[in-house]
Motif scaffolding. Structure first.
Motif, short mmCIF file in Angstrom:
data_model
loop_
_atom_site.label_atom_id
_atom_site.label_comp_id
_atom_site.label_asym_id
_atom_site.label_seq_id
_atom_site.Cartn_x
_atom_site.Cartn_y
_atom_site.Cartn_z
N MET A 3 -5.76 -4.31 -1.33
CA MET A 3 -5.81 -4.93 0.22
C MET A 3 -6.67 -6.38 0.08
O MET A 3 -7.30 -6.97 -0.75
CB MET A 3 -6.70 -4.23 0.63
N PRO A 4 -6.26 -7.11 1.36
CA PRO A 4 -6.79 -8.68 1.14
C PRO A 4 -7.73 -8.39 2.00
O PRO A 4 -8.34 -7.15 3.05
CB PRO A 4 -5.24 -9.25 1.87
N LEU A 35 -3.01 -6.52 12.69
CA LEU A 35 -1.55 -6.05 11.26
C LEU A 35 -1.76 -4.07 10.96
O LEU A 35 -3.06 -4.59 10.46
CB LEU A 35 -1.02 -6.54 10.85
N TYR A 36 -1.57 -3.15 11.94
CA TYR A 36 -1.70 -2.15 11.65
C TYR A 36 -1.00 -1.15 11.18
O TYR A 36 0.33 -1.09 11.58
CB TYR A 36 -2.38 -0.87 13.07
N ALA A 122 -3.93 1.71 7.64
CA ALA A 122 -5.15 0.52 6.94
C ALA A 122 -4.99 -0.62 8.27
O ALA A 122 -3.68 -0.73 8.84
CB ALA A 122 -4.84 -0.21 6.21
N THR A 123 -5.90 -1.20 8.72
CA THR A 123 -5.81 -2.05 9.81
C THR A 123 -6.29 -3.85 8.92
O THR A 123 -7.47 -3.56 8.45
CB THR A 123 -6.17 -1.87 11.20
N PHE A 124 -5.74 -4.43 9.80
CA PHE A 124 -6.13 -5.98 9.33
C PHE A 124 -6.43 -6.99 10.55
O PHE A 124 -4.80 -6.86 11.26
CB PHE A 124 -5.22 -6.62 8.52
N PRO A 137 -9.71 -0.78 5.70
CA PRO A 137 -9.14 -0.28 5.15
C PRO A 137 -8.57 1.24 4.96
O PRO A 137 -7.81 1.97 4.44
CB PRO A 137 -10.10 -0.15 3.35
N LYS A 138 -9.70 2.72 5.35
CA LYS A 138 -9.43 4.14 5.78
C LYS A 138 -9.58 3.95 6.76
O LYS A 138 -10.63 4.98 6.79
CB LYS A 138 -9.94 4.58 4.61
#
Length: 224
Positions: A3-4, A35-36, A122-124, A137-138
């Motif tokens: 993951m980034p 972004l999810y 996950a969400t970014f 991440p979780k």
């Protein structure tokens, strides 16, 4: 792929949304992008998360953020899901897993001892410069949208401030109650000793002596 992380350049993408429109990361350059990634349309946890993003969509937009949801579901399933819950943001379809793999959210999962390939929730948060600002991440659904808002420096809809109640005027001082006159039993009790004293002082009437009665009788006889 891993993951980034915060500070990494966010992987670019171009995917169709529920209406068949092509959506890319580059077209949102200069804005924050939430972004999810979620496992599946219309399942309990995913529905709650989508509705939480829906309910705070205005607050997220006011903070300058765009919300994009991504799963491996088809555009048709996305459309039914978005229509059913009135979701105001795009749901991107990635059945080929290209974007899911690029963000490290596609891989082996385990449920009740069974292993399978699936999506990690996950969400970014991607900044206006195209770099990851923060990653979750979780994700735990409960309270997650509030975490995203906090990362944006925003707050959810707050209840209207209540108007303080006016101060109550001070109650006027009560006048002292007038002294009560002694009445009833107490007055009688107080007066009784005085009456008794008067009765004691009054002289008893003079009693006629037996001698006086005898003299009167004799005088009567003499007159006869």
């Amino acid at each position: 792929m891993p993951m980034p992380q915060a500070g990494d350049t966010a992987p670019g993408f171009q995917l169709p949304d529920q209406d068949g429109n092509s959506v890319s990361l580059s077209q949102h350059a200069g804005k924050h992008v939430v972004l999810y990634f979620y496992p599946k349309d219309d399942t309990p946890g995913c529905t709650t998360e989508a509705c939480d993003f829906r309910d705070e969509h205005s607050a997220l937009g006011a903070a300058g953020a765009v919300v994009l949801g991504v799963s491996a579901d088809s555009t048709e399933r996305h459309r039914k899901f978005a229509t059913k819950y009135s979701l105001p943001f795009p749901l991107l379809a990635d059945p080929g897993h290209q974007v899911l793999e690029a963000y490290g959210v596609w891989g082996e999962k385990s449920l009740y001892g069974r292993k399978f390939q699936g999506i990690t929730r996950a969400t970014f948060l991607i900044g206006p410069d195209g770099r990851v600002k923060q990653a979750w991440p979780k994700v735990k659904v409960s309270g997650h949208v509030a975490e995203v808002l906090a990362a944006l420096g925003a707050k959810g809809a707050a209840p209207a401030a209540s108007t303080p109640a006016p101060a109550k005027p001070a109650a006027p001082a009560k006048k002292p109650a007038p002294a009560k006159k002694a009445t009833g039993t107490r007055a009688v009790k107080k007066a009784t000793p005085a009456k008794q004293a008067t009765a004691r002082k009054a002289p008893a009437p003079a009693k006629k002596s037996a001698t006086g009665k005898t003299a009167a009788k004799k005088a009567g006889r003499a007159r006869r």
